[in-house]
Write an enzyme that holds these catalytic residues in place. Structure first.
Site: not given
Length: 374
Positions: A220, A316, A179, A153, A171
C-alpha cells in the site's frame, strides 16, 4: 476557547502523552558476524546494504563471509554516522536538509495540537471532479522537491479516472490563510499554503486490496509527482527516508514514534480537524502485532493500540515518524518509518494497533521509480 479548538476537542478523542526522546536509543546494525578489512573492524552484510558500493569485496585485505544459508554476504567496513548509499545521497535530500527537528518544541510531547513549525513535510491530498471544488481525502509526505509519498489506497486506481489530485503543502490550520500561532509570547506566521497539481501518479505494481481472508492492503504505497518542483522553506521541507532493509522485523520494536495529520481518511465521515494534530504511538514487534493480525506481512508495521486512547490524529497515507542521530555530534532528524495504511486513523477505541506500510522495505522501489520518472 475558539470554535476551532472546540471542534478539535469535541470531535476527536483526547490523548495526552508524555514521551522523552532518548538520544542514545539507536538500534544496533543488522549483520551476520564480524570481519576485518585490513586493521579495521567490519560486519558481514548483504552486498546491497553495504555503504561501500564501489569497494573491491574480493580483495585479500577483506575477510570472507562464508555462510551455508546466504551467498550474498560481503565484509563491509563499519560505516561512519549518517552514511547511506551513494545513490540515495545523490537522489534525495539528506539529514540537515530533510527531517528538521525543532528541539525546543519536540523534545517532550504534550497534548494533541501541533506547533505551526512541526512536520513541515506533511501534505494534504485533495481531489476534485471539476478542478474547482476540492475535498481533502488523505495525507502524504514530501520526500523530494517534486515527489510526495502516500498510500496506494488514497489515489485513483483506474487510469481513466476523472478525479483530479492536488497536493497542499505548508498547511497548519485549514480554516486560515496565512496561518499564525502564538508561541512564547510571540506570534509566528507562516506564508500562505502552496497548492500543487499532480502530473503523475505511480502506484506500486503489486498493490492489492485483499491478499488473505481478513487481511488487506498489501504494498500500500504510491508516489505522486508534482507538476513542478517546490521551493523548500521553514514551513515546507522534506522528511528523510530510512536505509533500505528487507529482513529485520524487529527494527522498530518499542520505538516511540510520532503520527500527525488532520484526521482525513478515504472514509472520513466527520470532516477531520482543521488544525494539524499530533500524537505518539509505540511501535510493536511483528510477534506482538501478529497477536492482533495473524496475516500481517513483513512489509507492514504495527504501532499503537496499547491504551484505549484513540489514534485520532493521523491521515490515511500520512507518515509514522521517528527521530535518529545522523552524525557524531548527535544532531537528529526525522525519518519516515511507515505510511498509515489500515488505520482507523480516526478515533479508535478498540485498542487495536494501526497498520502501516513499512517504508524501509520499499526504498529501492522508491528510488527506482523516482529515477525513472524525473
Amino acid at each position: 476557547m475558539s470554535s476551532s479548538n472546540i471542534r478539535v476537542f469535541t470531535v476527536f478523542c483526547t490523548i495526552v502523552a508524555f514521551f522523552l526522546v532518548n538520544s542514545s536509543s539507536s538500534k544496533p546494525i543488522r549483520h551476520y558476524g564480524r570481519c576485518n578489512v585490513g586493521n579495521e573492524t567490519g560486519y558481514c552484510q548483504h552486498r546491497q546494504r553495504c555503504w561501500e558500493q564501489g569497494a573491491n569485496f574480493s580483495s585479500s585485505a577483506r575477510s570472507q563471509c562464508p555462510s551455508q544459508l546466504r551467498h550474498d554476504l560481503v565484509c563491509c567496513r563499519r560505516a561512519p554516522f549518517g552514511i547511506v548509499s551513494s545513490a540515495l545521497k545523490q537522489l534525495l535530500p539528506q539529514p540537515g536538509v530533510c527531517g528538521f527537528v525543532d528541539f525546543i518544541e519536540n523534545r517532550v510531547i504534550s497534548g494533541t495540537i501541533s506547533s505551526i513549525r512541526d512536520f513541515p513535510w506533511m501534505a494534504l491530498l485533495r481531489k476534485s471532479k471539476d478542478g474547482e471544488q476540492y475535498t481533502h481525502v488523505c495525507g502524504g509526505s514530501l520526500i523530494h522537491e517534486r515527489w510526495v509519498l502516500t498510500a496506494a489506497h488514497c489515489v485513483p486506481i483506474r487510469e481513466d479516472s476523472q478525479t483530479l489530485l492536488q497536493v497542499r503543502l505548508g498547511e497548519w490550520n485549514t480554516t486560515n490563510s496565512p496561518d499564525c500561532q502564538w508561541s512564547g509570547g510571540e506570534e509566528i506566521c507562516a506564508p500562505p499554503h502552496i497548492d500543487m497539481n499532480v502530473d503523475r501518479i505511480i502506484m506500486h505494481e503489486e498493490y492489492v486490496k485483499e491478499f488473505a481472508p481478513n487481511a488487506k492492503l498489501l504494498n500500500d504505497i504510491a508516489l505522486l509527482r508534482l507538476q513542478q518542483p517546490v521551493n523548500f522553506s521553514e514551513f515546507v521541507q522534506p522528511i528523510c527516508l530510512p536505509s533500505s532493509n528487507d529482513d529485520d522485523e524487529y527494527t522498530y520494536a518499542d520505538y516511540a514514534m510520532d503520527i500527525a495529520g488532520w484526521g482525513n481518511t478515504e472514509h472520513t465521515s466527520f470532516g477531520g480537524s482543521p488544525i494539524k494534530l499530533r500524537a505518539v504511538l509505540n511501535a510493536l514487534s511483528m510477534a506482538n502485532c501478529r497477536k492482533n493480525y495473524p496475516h500481517i506481512m513483513s512489509s507492514q508495521l504495527c504501532a499503537g493500540g496499547e491504551t484505549m486512547a484513540g489514534t485520532c490524529h493521523g491521515d490515511s497515507g500520512g507518515p509514522l515518524m521517528y527521530q535518529l542521530a545522523y552524525d557524531d555530534k548527535e544532531n537528529r532528524a526525522y525519518y519516515i518509518a511507515g505510511i498509515v495504511s489500515l488505520g482507523l486513523a480516526f478515533c479508535n477505541y478498540s485498542g487495536q494497533p494501526m497498520i502501516f506500510t513499512r517504508v524501509e522495505q520499499y526504498v529501492p522501489w522508491i528510488m527506482g521509480t523516482i529515477s525513472a520518472n524525473m
